[in-house]
Design a protein around this motif. Structure first.
Motif, PDB file in Angstrom:
ATOM      1  N   SER A   1      51.628  32.709  69.016  1.00  0.00           N
ATOM      2  CA  SER A   1      51.129  31.159  68.753  1.00  0.00           C
ATOM      3  C   SER A   1      50.324  31.074  67.683  1.00  0.00           C
ATOM      4  O   SER A   1      49.702  31.944  67.121  1.00  0.00           O
ATOM      5  CB  SER A   1      50.664  30.251  70.054  1.00  0.00           C
ATOM      6  OG  SER A   1      49.277  30.849  70.256  1.00  0.00           O
TER       7      SER A   1
ATOM      8  N   ASN B   1      57.593  32.228  65.407  1.00  0.00           N
ATOM      9  CA  ASN B   1      56.548  31.873  64.580  1.00  0.00           C
ATOM     10  C   ASN B   1      55.980  32.823  63.549  1.00  0.00           C
ATOM     11  O   ASN B   1      54.891  32.707  63.051  1.00  0.00           O
ATOM     12  CB  ASN B   1      55.439  31.568  65.596  1.00  0.00           C
ATOM     13  CG  ASN B   1      54.279  30.818  65.136  1.00  0.00           C
ATOM     14  OD1 ASN B   1      54.564  29.648  64.357  1.00  0.00           O
ATOM     15  ND2 ASN B   1      53.140  31.071  65.252  1.00  0.00           N
TER      16      ASN B   1
ATOM     17  N   SER C   1      51.537  26.227  69.980  1.00  0.00           N
ATOM     18  CA  SER C   1      52.159  25.675  68.850  1.00  0.00           C
ATOM     19  C   SER C   1      52.773  26.618  68.051  1.00  0.00           C
ATOM     20  O   SER C   1      52.184  27.837  67.980  1.00  0.00           O
ATOM     21  CB  SER C   1      51.522  24.608  68.149  1.00  0.00           C
ATOM     22  OG  SER C   1      50.295  25.241  67.465  1.00  0.00           O
TER      23      SER C   1
ATOM     24  N   GLU D   1      55.670  27.438  64.174  1.00  0.00           N
ATOM     25  CA  GLU D   1      56.218  26.879  62.953  1.00  0.00           C
ATOM     26  C   GLU D   1      57.484  27.484  62.941  1.00  0.00           C
ATOM     27  O   GLU D   1      57.761  28.551  63.096  1.00  0.00           O
ATOM     28  CB  GLU D   1      55.341  27.116  61.718  1.00  0.00           C
ATOM     29  CG  GLU D   1      56.044  26.633  60.376  1.00  0.00           C
ATOM     30  CD  GLU D   1      54.995  26.886  59.315  1.00  0.00           C
ATOM     31  OE1 GLU D   1      55.620  27.113  58.145  1.00  0.00           O
ATOM     32  OE2 GLU D   1      53.957  27.187  59.317  1.00  0.00           O
TER      33      GLU D   1
ATOM     34  N   ILE E   1      55.997  21.878  62.394  1.00  0.00           N
ATOM     35  CA  ILE E   1      55.153  22.511  63.702  1.00  0.00           C
ATOM     36  C   ILE E   1      55.389  21.846  65.002  1.00  0.00           C
ATOM     37  O   ILE E   1      55.770  20.725  65.156  1.00  0.00           O
ATOM     38  CB  ILE E   1      53.456  22.353  63.380  1.00  0.00           C
ATOM     39  CG1 ILE E   1      53.512  22.619  61.934  1.00  0.00           C
ATOM     40  CG2 ILE E   1      52.698  22.808  64.455  1.00  0.00           C
ATOM     41  CD1 ILE E   1      53.502  23.836  61.448  1.00  0.00           C
ATOM     42  N   TYR E   2      55.676  22.682  66.018  1.00  0.00           N
ATOM     43  CA  TYR E   2      56.000  21.861  67.535  1.00  0.00           C
ATOM     44  C   TYR E   2      55.040  22.638  68.608  1.00  0.00           C
ATOM     45  O   TYR E   2      54.507  23.636  68.549  1.00  0.00           O
ATOM     46  CB  TYR E   2      57.333  22.625  67.983  1.00  0.00           C
ATOM     47  CG  TYR E   2      58.500  22.615  66.832  1.00  0.00           C
ATOM     48  CD1 TYR E   2      59.402  21.492  67.050  1.00  0.00           C
ATOM     49  CD2 TYR E   2      58.788  23.153  65.974  1.00  0.00           C
ATOM     50  CE1 TYR E   2      60.310  21.121  66.387  1.00  0.00           C
ATOM     51  CE2 TYR E   2      59.801  23.016  65.080  1.00  0.00           C
ATOM     52  CZ  TYR E   2      60.584  21.797  65.295  1.00  0.00           C
ATOM     53  OH  TYR E   2      61.663  21.813  64.424  1.00  0.00           O
ATOM     54  N   GLY E   3      54.955  21.527  69.427  1.00  0.00           N
ATOM     55  CA  GLY E   3      54.022  22.056  70.791  1.00  0.00           C
ATOM     56  C   GLY E   3      54.865  22.515  71.568  1.00  0.00           C
ATOM     57  O   GLY E   3      56.245  22.330  71.847  1.00  0.00           O
ATOM     58  N   SER E   4      54.449  23.558  72.405  1.00  0.00           N
ATOM     59  CA  SER E   4      55.045  24.051  73.520  1.00  0.00           C
ATOM     60  C   SER E   4      54.313  24.491  74.937  1.00  0.00           C
ATOM     61  O   SER E   4      53.112  24.489  74.826  1.00  0.00           O
ATOM     62  CB  SER E   4      55.322  25.604  72.842  1.00  0.00           C
ATOM     63  OG  SER E   4      56.227  26.065  74.132  1.00  0.00           O
TER      64      SER E   4
ATOM     65  N   ARG F   1      42.904  24.205  67.688  1.00  0.00           N
ATOM     66  CA  ARG F   1      43.743  23.376  66.901  1.00  0.00           C
ATOM     67  C   ARG F   1      42.904  22.366  65.845  1.00  0.00           C
ATOM     68  O   ARG F   1      43.121  22.263  64.891  1.00  0.00           O
ATOM     69  CB  ARG F   1      44.691  22.590  67.370  1.00  0.00           C
ATOM     70  CG  ARG F   1      45.888  23.303  68.266  1.00  0.00           C
ATOM     71  CD  ARG F   1      47.063  22.566  68.725  1.00  0.00           C
ATOM     72  NE  ARG F   1      46.695  21.842  70.029  1.00  0.00           N
ATOM     73  CZ  ARG F   1      46.815  22.569  71.070  1.00  0.00           C
ATOM     74  NH1 ARG F   1      47.249  23.662  71.163  1.00  0.00           N
ATOM     75  NH2 ARG F   1      46.322  21.650  72.245  1.00  0.00           N
TER      76      ARG F   1
ATOM     77  N   ASN G   1      46.290  17.691  66.855  1.00  0.00           N
ATOM     78  CA  ASN G   1      46.486  17.520  68.012  1.00  0.00           C
ATOM     79  C   ASN G   1      47.438  16.246  68.580  1.00  0.00           C
ATOM     80  O   ASN G   1      48.101  16.243  69.448  1.00  0.00           O
ATOM     81  CB  ASN G   1      45.034  17.298  69.069  1.00  0.00           C
ATOM     82  CG  ASN G   1      44.457  18.809  69.045  1.00  0.00           C
ATOM     83  OD1 ASN G   1      45.005  19.522  69.786  1.00  0.00           O
ATOM     84  ND2 ASN G   1      43.388  18.735  68.551  1.00  0.00           N
TER      85      ASN G   1
ATOM     86  N   LEU H   1      51.007  16.868  67.904  1.00  0.00           N
ATOM     87  CA  LEU H   1      51.592  18.179  68.449  1.00  0.00           C
ATOM     88  C   LEU H   1      53.028  18.040  69.014  1.00  0.00           C
ATOM     89  O   LEU H   1      53.669  18.975  69.021  1.00  0.00           O
ATOM     90  CB  LEU H   1      50.673  18.732  69.525  1.00  0.00           C
ATOM     91  CG  LEU H   1      50.918  19.791  70.119  1.00  0.00           C
ATOM     92  CD1 LEU H   1      51.014  21.149  69.126  1.00  0.00           C
ATOM     93  CD2 LEU H   1      49.918  20.269  71.262  1.00  0.00           C
TER      94      LEU H   1
ATOM     95  N   GLY I   1      59.155  17.931  65.624  1.00  0.00           N
ATOM     96  CA  GLY I   1      57.841  18.361  65.086  1.00  0.00           C
ATOM     97  C   GLY I   1      57.698  17.895  63.823  1.00  0.00           C
ATOM     98  O   GLY I   1      58.014  16.878  63.375  1.00  0.00           O
TER      99      GLY I   1
END
Length: 760
Positions: free
Chosen positions: A159, A410, A529, A531, A537-540, A585, A600, A603, A608
């Motif tokens: 990540s 990523n 997160s 890319e 950019i994505y949160g997971s 972050r 944040n 996120l 994204g």
């Protein structure tokens, strides 16, 4: 060994996707153990506030499909959430020497690692060790090493939070030997695009595919490497977008596709034809194919000027935004069609047909993969893609631009947050200001340089954040010898692989949580997160039950090593960061405020959030301040001459594979089942050598460096591949790639055109 008793070679006639994809998933899910966690992870995969796939880096739409995963994504999820376990008892049953002989598939199929392990040379086995004991021992050993002679490798799955902590630890220790997966594949993109347009990444976003009217494809296998992209391509074709594909092999994903999410196509409907033109360029011949396109377009514009017709080139863009056009145009005009045809392996009519599509289109996207980047003159191939786009202003506007397709989920993001050996790409002044230490300014080692030092015996240690470095690299025989002599090797991993099985003086395996699993820390459930290929950019958030209560997260493991290795620094609160990844972050935002503002808060933005790209707005951060035309140094990217008996080997993934992870022995699209030990050959080459389909041969290196490299026991498979070219699977055929056979500027191993001979 194979998981099938019999080898079957039979042409596959069905489309990509469709029932074949459903069958592929149905085969692996029971093998790994279907559980509610697997089904829930697939339901949430690649969706807002869901869990991001650990497979490819294709974009995640703001409005996802009901099932926003592909066959390979399902395999990767089942692989991570398998019911199988590798416990300390497993290692008591099997010595390291025994395990080193196991096939890659069998090693990873054994299951998830559950306990931290240390190699015991007396018994030749890994034995369980406590976490703090492992951290203390690793820290103590690393302190005896010269930091500048230790490699800290990072796999592209880690990540953004983990990668940032890892790179910070390295620089606080006084080094930046930080090679990663990009060094193996797309570093040519990073170097070449940075030089030519000032940006090392794609200028397009996912929505640009809704606005283009032509897509030109070079050296990328969509059906195996980025299957979710097929839905985008299908939508493009259905609205009339021309797709012109250049690839040595006929790959099913570029031919036709049936969407598993379409009831009509899954029952009575015909599959969608993806490529409107398909050109089987010879390995490395893309330079000449594009040269022919550019020559045709420039000369058509010359005629239009002479005859008073409508101009073809975007002269305003060229004048306002580029340099060295005249040099390039002169080179194209002087190029001889005989050489273009000979080096590309295509007819003049075929190239001119592609050029006419390019001339007609108003907005063109150029898609490419490692068939472009993994060549000796890979940067020249990349420059030709950009040259072609520049001619008609197909960059920096909607629906047009270069679109490299990244592999690891990523790998691009790691570079964004500091995983780089290059000082100019690291925000050293910000690090110095915020964390009050002196970052190193001496360039670190990339993958090729790290391998050189390991082979020479001068590397003093290797820390591996995921991945299977030893198996993925060239010069495998010499690498194995050097690897086993390392003073210390540390492997942060979820499963067992070959890199763990050639232990040096001290070796540790540190098992970590997978991305799909729930990560509970003192601050509660954590998100990470990453890319994608479009700089989004994505949160997971993982929700699956961890494989074992003894596992730690990747950030916790990095923090544990860092605290044992580095002096205390009040500006770097490792424990607080582990308790709340939001604090990591915030630190990333402070270091990179232009890319991660309000990190944040953004996120979980659907689709994204975009980190931005100046070249997308025609802001060229190059030496000249403009986009730069470049004249190629060679007409073929292979970097070696044709010679009687010499072939160009293209190393490939199978349909049952993600990089060095082998899910099985069924390469469905190529009709090969039950084995990976094959060499795909053109019918004429088979006849010329006096052999037959099904015979067994060996391949030997023809690098002329005096080193013998041979892979034996390869079954000949007659295949639709250009004469003079061979196809075979990596990592099995990495033995044949010399370490010094790499892209000149980027040092990417040149695995898409390897000089070999067939030994009968």
């Amino acid at each position: 060994m194979s998981d099938d008793k019999d080898v079957v070679i039979k042409e596959y006639t069905a489309p990509a996707g469709g029932w074949g994809s459903m069958k592929g998933m149905s085969k692996i899910l029971p093998k790994e153990g279907i559980s509610p966690d697997v089904l829930d992870a697939l339901r949430r995969q690649n969706k807002p506030e869901g869990v991001m796939c650990v497979s490819c880096a294709w974009g995640k739409p703001a409005k996802p499909h009901i099932a926003e995963f592909c066959e390979n994504g399902a395999k990767a999820t089942a692989w991570e959430l398998t019911s199988h376990r590798v416990t300390p008892e497993f290692f008591q049953k099997h010595s390291v020497s025994e395990l080193a002989e196991w096939p890659d598939y069998d090693l990873e199929q054994a299951g998830r690692l559950t306990h931290p392990m240390k190699y015991d040379a007396a018994t030749d086995k890994y034995v369980a060790v406590g976490w703090q004991e492992a951290f203390d021992a690793i820290g103590a050993k690393l302190k005896t090493c010269d930091p500048t002679k230790v490699v800290l490798y990072a796999s592209g799955r880690a990540s953004l939070e983990t990668s940032f902590m890892y790179s910070l630890m390295a620089r606080m220790w006084g080094q930046q030997n930080l090679p990663d997966s990009s060094n193996m594949c797309h570093e040519t993109t990073s170097v070449g695009m940075k030089s030519a347009i000032g940006s090392p990444v794609a200028t397009i976003q996912l929505e640009d595919y809704d606005k283009c009217d032509a897509i030109f494809v070079f050296g990328q296998n969509v059906g195996t490497n980025a299957p979710r992209m097929l839905h985008t391509l299908q939508e493009c074709r259905e609205r009339g977008v021309e797709i012109v594909t250049f690839n040595p092999l006929r790959e099913r994903g570029w031919e036709r596709f049936a969407s598993p999410q379409s009831p009509v196509q899954m029952t009575v409907g015909a599959p969608t034809k993806i490529s409107s033109q398909y050109h089987q360029v010879c390995a490395g011949g893309d330079i000449s194919a594009m040269l022919g396109i550019c020559k045709y377009v420039i000369e058509a514009d010359d005629r239009a000027q002479t005859e008073g017709g409508e101009r073809i080139l975007d002269h305003h863009f060229i004048a306002q935004h580029t340099v060295r056009f005249d040099d390039f145009a002169t080179f194209c005009r002087n190029a001889r069609w005989e050489e273009i045809v000979d080096e590309s392996g295509l007819s003049r009519n075929a190239i001119e047909g592609a050029a006419r599509v390019y001339m007609k289109a108003e907005r063109v996207i150029a898609v490419y993969g490692m068939g472009i980047t993994q060549h000796r003159y890979g940067i020249d191939s990349l420059y030709m893609i950009l040259n072609m786009l520049f001619l008609r202003g197909n960059i920096g506007r909607e629906g047009a631009g270069p679109g490299p397709v990244r592999g690891h989920s990523n790998v691009q993001g790691q570079r964004t947050v500091g995983i780089t050996e290059k000082t100019e790409l690291a925000p050293v002044e910000r690090l110095k200001e915020l964390f009050e230490f002196e970052p190193p300014t001496e360039k670190g080692w990339d993958t090729v340089e790290s391998c050189r030092e390991i082979i020479a015996g001068t590397a003093q240690g290797f820390v591996q954040l995921g991945g299977n470095f030893l198996r993925a690299t060239p010069e495998h025989a010499a690498m194995k010898e050097g690897w086993a002599k390392l003073p210390i090797a540390v492997h942060i991993a979820t499963k067992l692989n070959k890199s763990h099985l050639y232990p040096g003086e001290e070796s540790y395996i540190l098992p970590c949580l997978g991305r799909m699993e729930q990560d509970m820390q003192t601050g509660g459930r954590q998100a990470v997160s990453m890319e994608d290929s479009f700089s989004h950019i994505y949160g997971s958030v993982g929700k699956a039950t961890p494989a074992a209560e003894t596992l730690l997260s990747e950030p916790a493991i990095i923090a544990g090593i860092a605290k044992a290795l580095l002096p205390d620094n009040p500006n770097v609160p490792w424990d607080e960061w582990v308790g709340d990844y939001g604090l990591v972050r915030t630190a990333i935002e402070n270091v990179y405020p232009d890319k991660f503002a309000n990190f944040n808060e953004r996120l979980f933005v659907p689709g994204g959030f975009w980190k931005g790209n100046p070249a997308s707005h025609r802001e060229w951060q190059t030496d000249s301040g403009k986009a730069e035309f470049n004249v190629p140094r060679a007409l073929n990217a292979s970097g070696f001459a044709e010679k009687e008996g010499r072939f160009r080997l293209v190393t490939l993934r199978s349909n049952d594979q993600f990089n060095t992870t082998i899910y099985g022995y069924d390469d469905r699209f190529r009709g090969i089942k039950g084995t990976r030990m094959v060499v795909m050959m053109n019918r004429a080459d088979i006849a010329h050598l006096g052999i037959a389909d099904g015979d067994t041969v060996a391949l030997e290196s023809d690098a002329e460096d005096g080193i013998e490299r041979v892979v034996e026991g390869l079954r000949v498979v007659e295949y639709n591949i250009p004469e003079g070219c061979l196809g075979g699977y990596y990592p099995e055929l990495n033995y044949l790639i010399p370490l010094e056979h790499h892209a000149l500027e980027s040092h990417v191993p040149a695995g898409k055109s390897v000089p070999v001979r067939v030994r009968i």
